[in-house]
Design an enzyme around this catalytic site. Structure first.
Site, PDB file in Angstrom:
ATOM      1  N   PRO A   1       2.116  -3.982   5.296  1.00 50.66           N
ATOM      2  CA  PRO A   1       2.515  -2.645   4.828  1.00 50.66           C
ATOM      3  C   PRO A   1       2.862  -2.689   3.341  1.00 50.66           C
ATOM      4  O   PRO A   1       3.871  -3.258   2.949  1.00 50.66           O
ATOM      5  CB  PRO A   1       3.751  -2.325   5.683  1.00 50.66           C
ATOM      6  CG  PRO A   1       4.283  -3.654   6.104  1.00 50.66           C
ATOM      7  CD  PRO A   1       3.113  -4.572   6.211  1.00 50.66           C
TER       8      PRO A   1
ATOM      9  N   VAL B   1       9.881  -7.867   2.027  1.00 47.45           N
ATOM     10  CA  VAL B   1      10.671  -7.461   0.874  1.00 47.45           C
ATOM     11  C   VAL B   1      11.152  -6.027   1.052  1.00 47.45           C
ATOM     12  O   VAL B   1      10.345  -5.119   1.292  1.00 47.45           O
ATOM     13  CB  VAL B   1       9.836  -7.567  -0.418  1.00 47.45           C
ATOM     14  CG1 VAL B   1      10.675  -7.191  -1.630  1.00 47.45           C
ATOM     15  CG2 VAL B   1       9.258  -8.977  -0.578  1.00 47.45           C
TER      16      VAL B   1
ATOM     17  N   ASP C   1       4.870  -6.706   0.191  1.00 46.03           N
ATOM     18  CA  ASP C   1       4.790  -6.597   1.641  1.00 46.03           C
ATOM     19  C   ASP C   1       6.161  -6.172   2.161  1.00 46.03           C
ATOM     20  O   ASP C   1       7.118  -6.943   2.089  1.00 46.03           O
ATOM     21  CB  ASP C   1       4.382  -7.957   2.221  1.00 46.03           C
ATOM     22  CG  ASP C   1       4.141  -7.922   3.726  1.00 46.03           C
ATOM     23  OD1 ASP C   1       4.649  -7.005   4.391  1.00 46.03           O
ATOM     24  OD2 ASP C   1       3.463  -8.840   4.232  1.00 46.03           O
ATOM     25  N   HIS C   2       6.227  -4.961   2.712  1.00 46.26           N
ATOM     26  CA  HIS C   2       7.525  -4.421   3.118  1.00 46.26           C
ATOM     27  C   HIS C   2       8.102  -5.125   4.342  1.00 46.26           C
ATOM     28  O   HIS C   2       9.268  -4.918   4.698  1.00 46.26           O
ATOM     29  CB  HIS C   2       7.397  -2.919   3.393  1.00 46.26           C
ATOM     30  CG  HIS C   2       8.613  -2.129   2.984  1.00 46.26           C
ATOM     31  ND1 HIS C   2       9.875  -2.671   2.951  1.00 46.26           N
ATOM     32  CD2 HIS C   2       8.762  -0.849   2.572  1.00 46.26           C
ATOM     33  CE1 HIS C   2      10.754  -1.753   2.563  1.00 46.26           C
ATOM     34  NE2 HIS C   2      10.085  -0.640   2.320  1.00 46.26           N
ATOM     35  N   ARG C   3       7.306  -5.952   5.023  1.00 45.16           N
ATOM     36  CA  ARG C   3       7.864  -6.764   6.100  1.00 45.16           C
ATOM     37  C   ARG C   3       8.772  -7.847   5.544  1.00 45.16           C
ATOM     38  O   ARG C   3       9.744  -8.265   6.189  1.00 45.16           O
ATOM     39  CB  ARG C   3       6.736  -7.424   6.913  1.00 45.16           C
ATOM     40  CG  ARG C   3       5.802  -6.481   7.640  1.00 45.16           C
ATOM     41  CD  ARG C   3       4.651  -7.245   8.260  1.00 45.16           C
ATOM     42  NE  ARG C   3       3.884  -7.985   7.254  1.00 45.16           N
ATOM     43  CZ  ARG C   3       2.869  -8.795   7.546  1.00 45.16           C
ATOM     44  NH1 ARG C   3       2.504  -8.973   8.819  1.00 45.16           N
ATOM     45  NH2 ARG C   3       2.218  -9.428   6.588  1.00 45.16           N
TER      46      ARG C   3
END
Length: 459
Positions: free
Chosen positions: A253, A433, A429-431
């Site tokens: 994401p 960060v 990567d929002h997983r």
């Protein structure tokens, strides 16, 4: 004696390669390790060395042909030689696949006939048993074995580098995988079968269907009346890039955040360094300063220097920076990386970036240089672009895009002045960060570009 040489696995786990050019002809006498052809894989153009010394009797493919790994590429008359040359000894302890009679060439040639293959032994030193010890060797999981005789060679599960890479990506211990082929060599099929048996998802598998990017047959459209188009088969570096970008976009994401910064102090520093005769040949530019700023900031924001290990259910934080530098080439985008960039001074980073870019443009980047990156930088500013939303290099948590440096009115010390300004764009990567972490990292990078002297305060 006639000996066939098959296209070897070039160390990338890729199924095919395109013949760019033959450097020998039928009837030529070829020496051991002489470069016989240039082949293009999905990652780079590779010089292919000869595994034999002899006379070329037949070339089984023409320039432009795409050849599958394991297919006969060239035949030799060895003049009475009755066995192929042994594979070279390397630190990776490469082994040929059961279906491949030739040495597994990974950017180098075969060892001269008669050279002995050195045995791997336990070495004394920090973290390793001394020669007099009897202990379990502490190394990678598939290397951990019982050592009862210090002079006995250390045995490992036999496999090729791409097979070991696949097992690492899946989090599989090769010691648990049964080899079904000849000579006890673990193949890619053996690893995939084990992964399916224990329920590990294949590398690159997605929860949603990926758009197909396979090229439609050119012949089906070649005779379309009135069509005014040019059709180019999707293969080589371009195909690999497309596959990687689709996989990244649909797996991680993405979030992109922007920050526009006054970099006048950086451009003035660069100008002063160029004026220094001792440093003028090093070509220090904004890219090198940004690379140094990224390395410094990653030390304080390790989430941006990590990866998501789906198979193991873990976040892997890297304690080093393999800094990827996106390079546009005639064959497509490649992202080779600078190993241990965190240890390099500004001048060394500038030299590394320059060398990397020149090698990439020539199409000679070794495949190994495009693996193992931990964070990347792309400079869209060289094309006159102010900003963009870069897509993550697969397996990395962040990528920084540098926009063009523009001379424009800007607030400076309470007044309006002409300043050098650029926009930074960070995709992450929002997983791995959060928005706060990504923003603070970007601000830290910007602070160094705004005031490069601040780098003296960081470590």
């Amino acid at each position: 004696m006639i000996q066939d040489f098959r296209l070897p696995d070039l160390g990338e786990g890729l199924p095919e390669a395109e013949i760019v050019a033959w450097l020998v002809s039928e009837g030529d006498t070829v020496a051991l390790n002489q470069t016989i052809a240039e082949v293009e894989t999905a990652k780079a153009v590779v010089e292919l060395p000869s595994a034999y010394a002899g006379t070329v009797t037949k070339l089984h493919a023409a320039a432009g042909d795409v050849v599958e790994v394991g297919s006969v590429l060239i035949s030799y008359d060895l003049g009475g030689e009755d066995s192929p040359a042994p594979a070279p000894a390397t630190e990776t302890d490469q082994v040929e696949e059961p279906s491949q009679a030739e040495p597994n060439l990974v950017g180098y040639g075969a060892a001269p006939r008669g050279s002995a293959r050195p045995q791997r032994r336990a070495r004394s030193g920090a973290g390793r048993p001394a020669a007099s010890d009897t202990a379990v060797l502490e190394a990678a999981p598939h290397d951990a074995i019982q050592v009862s005789d210090p002079e006995r060679p250390i045995e490992r599960p036999r496999s090729t580098p791409p097979v070991r890479l696949l097992a690492k990506q899946l989090g599989i211990d090769l010691a648990l995988v049964e080899a079904t082929g000849a000579n006890g060599v673990i193949s890619r099929t053996d690893v995939e079968a084990y992964a399916e048996r224990v329920g590990v998802a294949p590398v690159g598998s997605l929860a949603v269907a990926e758009p197909s990017i396979e090229p439609e047959p050119v012949a089906a459209f070649a005779a379309t009346p009135g069509e005014r188009t040019t059709r180019t088969p999707i293969r080589g570096v371009r195909k690999h890039t497309a596959d990687a970008m689709v996989r990244s976009a649909f797996t991680a994401p993405h979030v992109t955040t922007f920050l526009t910064v006054d970099v006048t102090a950086t451009t003035e520093l660069i100008a002063s360094l160029k004026a220094d005769r001792a440093l003028s040949e090093h070509k220090i530019g904004v890219m090198a300063v940004a690379a140094k700023a990224v390395c410094l900031a990653l030390a304080h924001h390790p989430g941006l220097n990590s990866r998501w290990d789906e198979a193991a259910g873990e976040i892997v934080e890297h304690h080093y920076v393999n800094l990827g530098i996106a390079a546009a080439t005639g064959r497509g985008l490649v992202v080779p990386n600078i190993r241990d960039a965190q240890d390099l001074a500004l001048v060394e980073l500038a030299d590394a970036i320059r060398a990397l870019a020149e090698t990439a443009r020539s199409g000679k980047t070794p495949p190994a240089d495009m693996m193992g990156g931990t964070f990347s930088i792309t400079n869209v500013g060289v094309f006159g672009v102010d900003a963009g939303t870069p897509i993550l290099n697969p397996g990395e948590a962040g990528i920084l895009a540098l926009g063009a440096v523009r001379r424009q009115p800007w607030e400076h010390k309470g007044e309006i002045a002409l300043r050098d300004v650029m926009t930074l764009a960070l995709s992450f990567d929002h997983r791995l960060v959060d928005g706060e972490q990504g923003s603070r990292f970007l601000v830290d990078v910007a602070d160094v570009l705004r005031e490069p002297g601040r780098a003296m305060l960081l470590r």
